[in-house]
Each structure stands twice: as structure tokens, then as C-alpha cells.
Design a protein around this motif. Structure first.
Motif: not given
Length: 169
Positions: A115-127
């Protein structure tokens, strides 16, 4: 090889090797190539015993002609026309990046399935290398929600990767 043949070859080498080497060096300017040409010339003389029976001046002329022809043949060869010397080493190959590229492609594809919400949190945290407080501040959501989305997003990402054939451990 008989004793008399060995002696004849030694005499041939002793009498003509230095003369031939100096002659060839003036033409090729490379020590190793000159040595190869002299060796091949003397070998050809040994393979043609009738040449060894000639007068010294005729034998010398034959040897110098053979050496010159060997050099000309080398100059005309494809090796000489298509290869060139250089004082620089070839590029040093780096590590094969194929695995890294494929892994990045697989992870990117799996991230797209979230989902866009999960993807955005992971992107900011890990990338992006950001902590949960700064992500919460930017997205204007509670920090607990960021932690929850990271937890469930990573779980969904692991399942998406397993569906694509990537094993967990």
C-alpha cells in the motif's frame, strides 16, 4: 639427434647467432622477438642439412634471408596488424554488480505491491535513513502509527519477496 648433428648445430649457433641477432634487432627493436627470429632461423637451417653444406658466404646469405623473411611474415600477419603494444594496463574489472542489480529490482517490484502508506514509511526509514519520530513529523501521523506501518509493511514486503522466489534466510 646424433652426436655429429648436435656438434653441427652448436657450431652453427656459435658462428651465426650473434650476427643474426644484431641484424634482427636493427629491424624489430625488441629483444624477445629478435631471439625468437634467430632461434627459428637456426632451426630452419638445421632442418635443411643441404644448406649447412654450402660455403660460409652462401650459408650466411641464406640465414639472413630467412631471418628477414620471418620478420616480413610477422609484419604482414593479422597479429601484427590488429594488435598494438601499450604501456597502460587494461581496465581492472570491478566486482560483478549483477546480483545487486537483480536484488534491487526484486525489492523495488515487491515494494510496488505494498500500500502507498506502508511503502512510504519503509522508503523513508530504510532508503532515507530516518528515524520514526522524523517520519511521523513529516507525514503528520503519530509515531506509533509509523512503527505499526513499518512492522506490517516489512511483513508484507517479506511475503511479496517470497512470492517472487526470494527465500527469507
Amino acid at each position: 639427434m646424433r652426436q655429429d648433428e648436435q656438434q653441427a648445430l652448436r657450431e652453427l649457433h656459435g658462428d651465426y647467432a650473434q650476427l643474426l641477432w644484431r641484424f634482427v634487432m636493427r629491424l624489430v627493436h625488441e629483444r624477445a622477438q629478435a631471439e625468437d627470429v634467430v632461434q627459428e632461423t637456426l632451426l630452419r637451417a638445421w632442418q635443411h642439412p643441404e644448406v649447412l653444406a654450402r660455403e660460409p658466404s652462401a650459408l650466411r646469405a641464406w640465414l639472413f634471408t630467412v631471418a628477414r623473411n620471418l620478420i616480413i611474415d610477422d609484419w604482414r600477419s593479422a597479429r601484427h596488424r590488429h594488435e598494438f603494444g601499450t604501456d597502460q594496463l587494461p581496465e581492472v574489472p570491478g566486482d560483478d554488480q549483477t546480483e545487486r542489480v537483480l536484488d534491487a529490482w526484486l525489492v523495488g517490484d515487491a515494494l510496488e505491491s505494498l500500500s502507498p502508506e506502508h511503502r512510504e514509511v519503509i522508503r523513508q526509514a530504510y532508503y532515507g535513513g530516518r528515524d520514526t519520530a522524523s517520519i511521523a513529523s513529516e507525514l503528520e501521523i503519530p509515531e506509533g502509527t509509523v512503527k505499526s506501518r513499518l512492522h506490517y509493511g516489512l511483513r508484507a514486503l517479506r511475503l511479496a519477496l517470497e512470492e517472487r522466489g526470494v527465500s527469507g534466510r
